[in-house]
Write a protein that holds these residues in place. Structure first.
Motif, PDB file in Angstrom:
ATOM      1  N   ALA A   2       0.983  -1.095  -0.280  1.00 16.70           N
ATOM      2  CA  ALA A   2       0.074   0.185  -0.174  1.00 16.70           C
ATOM      3  C   ALA A   2       0.904   1.323  -0.182  1.00 16.70           C
ATOM      4  CB  ALA A   2      -0.917   0.112   0.849  1.00 16.70           C
ATOM      5  N   GLN A   4       0.680   5.195   1.265  1.00 18.41           N
ATOM      6  CA  GLN A   4      -0.339   6.276   1.954  1.00 18.41           C
ATOM      7  C   GLN A   4      -0.175   7.487   1.776  1.00 18.41           C
ATOM      8  OE1 GLN A   4      -1.653   5.463   5.312  1.00 18.41           O
ATOM      9  NE2 GLN A   4      -3.043   7.162   4.964  1.00 18.41           N
ATOM     10  N   LYS A  34      -4.650   4.902   2.193  1.00 22.15           N
ATOM     11  CA  LYS A  34      -4.016   3.854   2.003  1.00 22.15           C
ATOM     12  C   LYS A  34      -4.662   3.347   1.061  1.00 22.15           C
ATOM     13  CE  LYS A  34      -2.468   1.561   6.072  1.00 22.15           C
ATOM     14  NZ  LYS A  34      -2.470   0.863   7.429  1.00 22.15           N
ATOM     15  N   ARG A  36      -3.800   0.422  -2.548  1.00 20.56           N
ATOM     16  CA  ARG A  36      -3.617  -1.067  -2.055  1.00 20.56           C
ATOM     17  C   ARG A  36      -3.396  -1.736  -3.923  1.00 20.56           C
ATOM     18  NH1 ARG A  36      -6.266  -0.371   2.065  1.00 20.56           N
ATOM     19  NH2 ARG A  36      -5.374  -1.498   4.265  1.00 20.56           N
TER      20      ARG A  36
END
Length: 186
Positions: A2, A4, A34, A36
């Motif tokens: 992920a 941020q 986050k 992904r």
């Protein structure tokens, strides 16, 4: 994996943060910030807008590689061989398929290769086995994220014929079906 994402605005406050991967339409960044994604090459576009309507856009390209490289040694005969031969080193890494990334391979005889040592860096795809004896070869492939894969092979080369001799015999006469020795000149 992920990424941020966080935006701040100390005056009017942040109204919205959006993102897009690889040219897809913009979407709102999740509450936890986050994003992904899977292994691969990614172009991430982020657009942050404050309450007053000011916007800032940033684009970043990055690579995600969670897998170690593949490494295979080919042309590795089992048992003793009587002629020099070459071992073929086949290596591949997802990041090298994406382009612009490097995969380094190191090799050493009789010990583990030292990562980063120029003398152990393998620059070609073949390793010549031309020294008689039983020796262990260790090969390590390392990708840019530090993932490693190692392979070992024990090479057994004997390219010299046996030596005939007897310290007591002056000559040896070999006849079909029998061996006769002559001592002291007789």
């Amino acid at each position: 994996g992920a990424v941020q994402v966080r935006a701040e605005d100390g005056v009017s406050g942040v109204a919205q943060v959006q993102y897009a991967f690889n040219g897809d339409p913009l979407r709102t960044v999740p509450e936890d910030g986050k994003l992904r994604f899977d292994d691969g090459i990614w172009q991430l576009r982020i657009v942050a807008t404050d309450v007053a309507g000011n916007s800032l856009e940033q684009t970043r390209t990055f690579y995600k590689d969670t897998e170690p490289p593949l490494l295979r040694l080919e042309n590795t005969p089992s048992g003793w061989v009587n002629r020099p031969f070459s071992i073929r080193v086949v290596r591949e890494d997802a990041a090298t398929r994406w382009g612009g990334r490097t995969l380094k391979t190191y090799a050493a005889w009789g010990r583990p290769p030292v990562i980063g040592q120029a003398a152990d860096l393998l620059t070609g795809d073949e390793i010549l086995v031309n020294v008689d004896g039983e020796r262990q070869l260790t090969v390590i492939a390392v990708d840019e994220t530090g993932h490693q894969t190692a392979q070992s092979y024990v090479a057994k080369l004997d390219s010299t014929p046996p030596v005939l001799g007897n310290s007591n015999a002056q000559r040896i006469i070999i006849k079909p079906g029998s061996i006769q020795r002559s001592f002291d000149g007789n």
